[in-house]
Design an enzyme around this catalytic site. Structure first.
Site, PDB file in Angstrom:
ATOM      1  CG  HIS A 578      54.973  69.803  74.586  1.00  0.00           C
ATOM      2  ND1 HIS A 578      53.723  69.260  74.844  1.00  0.00           N
ATOM      3  CD2 HIS A 578      55.196  70.711  75.569  1.00  0.00           C
ATOM      4  CE1 HIS A 578      53.210  69.829  75.911  1.00  0.00           C
ATOM      5  NE2 HIS A 578      54.083  70.719  76.375  1.00  0.00           N
ATOM      6  CB  SER A 580      58.175  71.124  79.685  1.00  0.00           C
ATOM      7  OG  SER A 580      58.147  72.157  80.654  1.00  0.00           O
TER       8      SER A 580
END
Length: 895
Positions: A578, A580
């Site tokens: 994921h 970020s």
């Protein structure tokens, strides 16, 4: 030196003196080759060899020397003696600074006699400090390979094509802005590398390079390429990635030998079908869509339409089905194409100061304009309406991009934006297309690279730092999703200054985000450069930390132990599922989340000065401004003819969008009825590229006829934003934790002046005057007296801008000669009596003051009028006559 000699097997042969020269020649001079760039004092050794073994040295055919050598100049003078020389390498980059970065060599030119090296076929002068190509190179008749990469060349000589035997030319990593037309004369050139320069266009003659097999133009500023590239029948690889291309010629697809055409990370809006379907074309990172009409086409279409030029007092216009072009007084342009509106539609507009509670800037955004509001909100047009918004273009936009941002009523989103500069005014303008009206502003953001990730995977890299790559393997997602990447370069000097620790270093800051809430099905591979000075050879893994940022929670987590880190000589590679913010740090600290947070927040602050200046003609007019530190000197220079005042305040750190106040103290006061006055303090909102300026009128509440008043203005913070780190809050000075700076102000001794006693003024007696009307606000006789008191010697200019004739001005001056006060009163009230029936007379007064350079008086009149409007609306509400119609409410609100 002795240690290096031992490692190279030279023993005492590297010692000083002539006795070592023969042995040195035997070790270094072999097969007519001299490799002296491996020695830190290679030039000294070359000079020793030339002195002791001249007959052998002049036969050398291959010579390599380092240009990070203090004896380079002396050595260059000997090179013309090497008549048999075929290959010469004079490279920098062998020495490194304290952070491990390669240092460029000191070579800035070559002796003219180098052009007499008839046998020279290979010349490498990369990693040096050349700003121009030495002219002697053009006289090398046998030169086939020329490498001048990593220099500072801004142009190539016009007769560069005289190098007729050149087959390989690399000028990568220079500052070339254009190419000479003669480059097309390099008939046998096979490999041309012009990547990572500043090229904005290519000459048509590039199409004459008939033997070129590889052409690298990546990392430039090309917005188009000539059709003549289709003539390069021998071309196999064409690299055009990381440019500003909007489209490419369809004829490129017909090149018979082309096996790779890299168009990734451009601005392609339309790609010919022949190219889109070609298997050798790479198009990732392009916002493909419909072809946009050129600005020239837009302009020519608009000329045939109705053109509206609105004055500063107007706030609306009407659009019909025939379309029109509208130009506002503030410089904003609109283009409504025919058929955009099916029925006549009245458009209301206004510009607003940005409110930080409403205008939410993203991380590292910089505001460049005011907010433009267009009503009715949500109106839907049949065709796209074009908007051109002028914006401030500061020098800090390097490695950033400009976009128009719009507010939907719930959130802000970026529009596809084209930036251009007007030739005549040289103003920068951001152009966008919309189908709906709402609120718009212009911001500068970090450069954003994006691509679509299909099920078969893809590659995305940064145009700011191409060493940062994100690899999506096959099967990474079930449905195509959009991914965006931003990079914030951080210099080693900034890290050292903020952390006060020379051992702390960090890579560029990487932000990754996507349009899906689901994690990826397979790990995504990320490549980040190692921090400056760190390589795979000297890497201490215990000092390396990989951080993941949660900007909502204002935390930086160390995830080094949660991922598998792989290292090459220059890069760190890891996998995530994921997205970020990711940051690679190299430091001896054990826990660095707090350090990263501190550095990140400081990178978002601006260093500013406060300025308080008093008008020379009337010291009671005070100009207040908050200026970023790089603008202080030009602002003061611009104002010095009309203003004087103390030196700017000490440097203060301010946050984008932060509120601050100015308070007058020690016997100085301001009008408490000003709309921007809060608890006796003037309110400001700081945006780094707006003026953050107000010109106001100050007075002394005590009688100062006999003495001057020494006061001061102090600047205070508003409520401290939650995003300010704790250590920044603790640095506040003074007993007031929000105090920023204090500057002195001196009001001179008052002269006896008119207007201080009621009744007739110096023999003048005028009937009561009320300019304007109740709904828009009145200017009364008392208001005019207050304005007249501040006019001063500018009265003639103001009178002319109000519409009085030269004869009237001369008569007023003659009738009241030697009495400035009477001249001002006569001029102002004569104009007021002549225009008392004109409903627009107040706006004319405001405009005249602005045109006369008296923005302070214009602001005062606007404040009086706004207070009058507010009182009128309040009275309407009190008697129960408030308007019910939403349209009328909107009209009143915009006044």
């Amino acid at each position: 030196t002795q240690k290096m000699a031992e490692l190279l097997g030279l023993g005492d042969e590297c010692g000083e003196g002539a006795s070592g020269a023969p042995a040195l020649a035997g070790s270094c001079l072999a097969a007519k080759r001299l490799n002296l760039d491996v020695y830190p004092d290679g030039c000294r050794r070359f000079l020793q060899l030339f002195e002791g073994q001249r007959e052998e040295v002049v036969q050398v055919e291959f010579l390599r020397l380092s240009c990070n050598d203090r004896l380079l100049g002396t050595t260059l003078g000997i090179l013309p003696h090497l008549k048999h020389l075929k290959s010469l390498a004079l490279k920098g980059g062998h020495a490194r600074d304290e952070f491990g970065s390669c240092q460029h060599g000191s070579l800035t030119s070559l002796p003219p006699d180098v052009g007499n090296l008839r046998c020279l076929t290979h010349l490498d002068i990369s990693f040096n400090s050349l700003s121009t190509l030495p002219s002697c190179i053009l006289h090398l008749p046998s030169l086939r390979v020329l490498l001048v990469s990593h220099n500072s060349l801004v142009a190539l000589p016009e007769d560069f094509g005289s190098l007729s035997k050149l087959t390989f030319f690399s000028a990568m990593k220079n500052q070339l802005k254009a190419l000479p037309q003669s480059i097309g004369e390099l008939a046998v050139l096979q490999d041309l590398d012009l990547s990572e320069n500043a090229l904005e266009f290519l000459p048509e003659e590039v199409g004459n390079l008939c033997n070129c097999t590889e052409l690298d133009l990546s990392g430039n500023r090309l917005s188009s390429i000539p059709d003549s590239l289709a003539n390069l029948k021998s071309l196999r690889r064409l690299h055009l990635h990381s440019n500003l291309l909007v489209t490419v010629p369809a004829s490129l697809a017909s090149l018979p030998n082309l096996s790779r055409l890299d168009l990734q990370n451009n601005c392609l809006r339309a790609v010919p079908p022949e190219i889109q379907t070609s298997p050798f074309v790479h198009l990732r990172g392009n916002p493909l869509g419909e072809t946009e009409p050129s600005p020239q086409a837009d302009e020519s279409s608009a000329r045939a339409l109705r053109r509206l030029f609105l004055a500063s007092g107007e706030d609306n216009f009407t659009v019909t089905s025939e379309g029109c072009k509208v130009v506002l007084a503030c410089g904003i342009h609109f283009y409504f194409p025919p058929g955009a509106a099916s029925d006549p539609l009245r458009i209301y507009f206004r510009t607003l100061a940005p409110d930080p509670q409403w205008v939410k800037l993203r991380h590292h955004d910089v505001l460049l304009s005011r907010v433009l509001e267009l009503q009715p909100h949500g109106v839907k047009f049949q065709q796209e309406v074009q908007i051109w918004m002028p914006y401030a273009s500061p020098q800090t936009l390097h490695q950033r991009e400009v976009v128009v941002r719009t507010f939907s009523g719930q959130s802000w989103s970026d529009l596809r934006t084209r930036v251009e500069q007007k030739r005549k005014s040289k103003k920068h303008v951001a152009q966008c297309r919309v189908l709906h009206f709402s609120w718009f502003l212009v911001v500068s953001r970090l450069v954003q690279n994006e691509c679509k990730v299909p099920t078969e995977g893809t590659l995305l890299f940064s145009s700011v730092d191409p060493n940062i790559k994100v690899t999506f393997p096959p099967g990474v997602t079930e449905e195509t999703r959009s991914v965006k990447l931003q990079v914030l370069p951080v210099s080693a000097e900034e890290i050292k200054e903020i952390t006060a620790d020379s051992g702390c270093r960090a890579s560029p800051l990487l932000c990754l985000f996507q349009d899906s809430l689901l994690d990826f099905l397979r790990p995504v591979r990320i490549q980040l450069p190692l921090p400056p000075g760190v390589t795979g050879l000297n890497l201490d893994r215990s000092r390396l930390h990989l951080l993941r940022g949660d900007l909502e929670g204002q935390t930086w987590d160390d995830i080094t132990g949660q991922v598998v880190l792989e290292f090459t000589h220059l890069y760190a590679v890891f996998e995530v599922t994921h997205f970020s913010w990711y940051w690679l740090w190299y430091t001896t600290k054990t826990y660095i989340g707090g350090i990263a947070k501190k550095v990140y927040e400081r990178l978002r602050m601006y260093q500013v000065n406060f300025i308080a200046l008093q008008r020379k003609k009337d010291p009671e007019q005070v100009l207040l401004q908050c200026v970023p530190k790089h603008k202080v000197d030009p602002v003061l220079k611009k104002l010095q003819d009309r203003y004087r005042g103390p030196e700017p305040s000490d440097m203060v750190e301010m946050f984008e969008g932060e509120q601050f106040f100015a308070a007058f103290e020690r016997g100085i006061s301001i009008d408490m009825d000003r709309p921007d006055c809060v608890d006796g303090r003037l309110s400001f909102i700081f945006y780094s590229h707006l003026k953050n300026m107000k010109e106001i009128y100050v007075t002394s509440p005590v009688d100062r006829k006999d003495q001057a008043v020494k006061g001061q203005v102090s600047f205070y913070r508003g409520a401290v934003p939650k995003s300010i780190p704790e250590d920044a809050s603790r640095r506040r000075k003074g007993p007031d934790s929000l105090w920023l700076a204090t500057l002195p102000i001196k009001l001179p001794q008052l002269k006896p002046r008119w207007g201080e006693n009621p009744g007739p003024l110096n023999g003048f007696s005028f009937p009561p005057l009320n300019l304007g009307n109740a709904e828009t606000g009145y200017l009364t006789q008392a208001n005019l007296l207050s304005i007249a008191r501040r006019v001063g010697a500018d009265w003639q200019t103001i009178g002319l801008n109000l519409g009085l004739t030269y004869q009237q001005i001369e008569r007023i001056g003659y009738n009241n000669r030697e009495d400035l006060d009477k001249q001002i009163l006569d001029m102002l009230f004569s104009w007021a009596q002549q225009n008392s029936e004109d409903p627009d007379c107040v706006n004319k007064l405001i405009t005249a003051m602005k045109e006369s350079g008296r923005q302070d008086i214009a602001d005062e009149v606007e404040t009086i009028i706004e207070l009058g409007r507010q009182k009128y609306r309040d009275s309407i509400r009190r008697v129960g006559l408030e308007q019910e119609s939403s349209t009328e409410d909107s009209a009143i609100a915009m006044m």
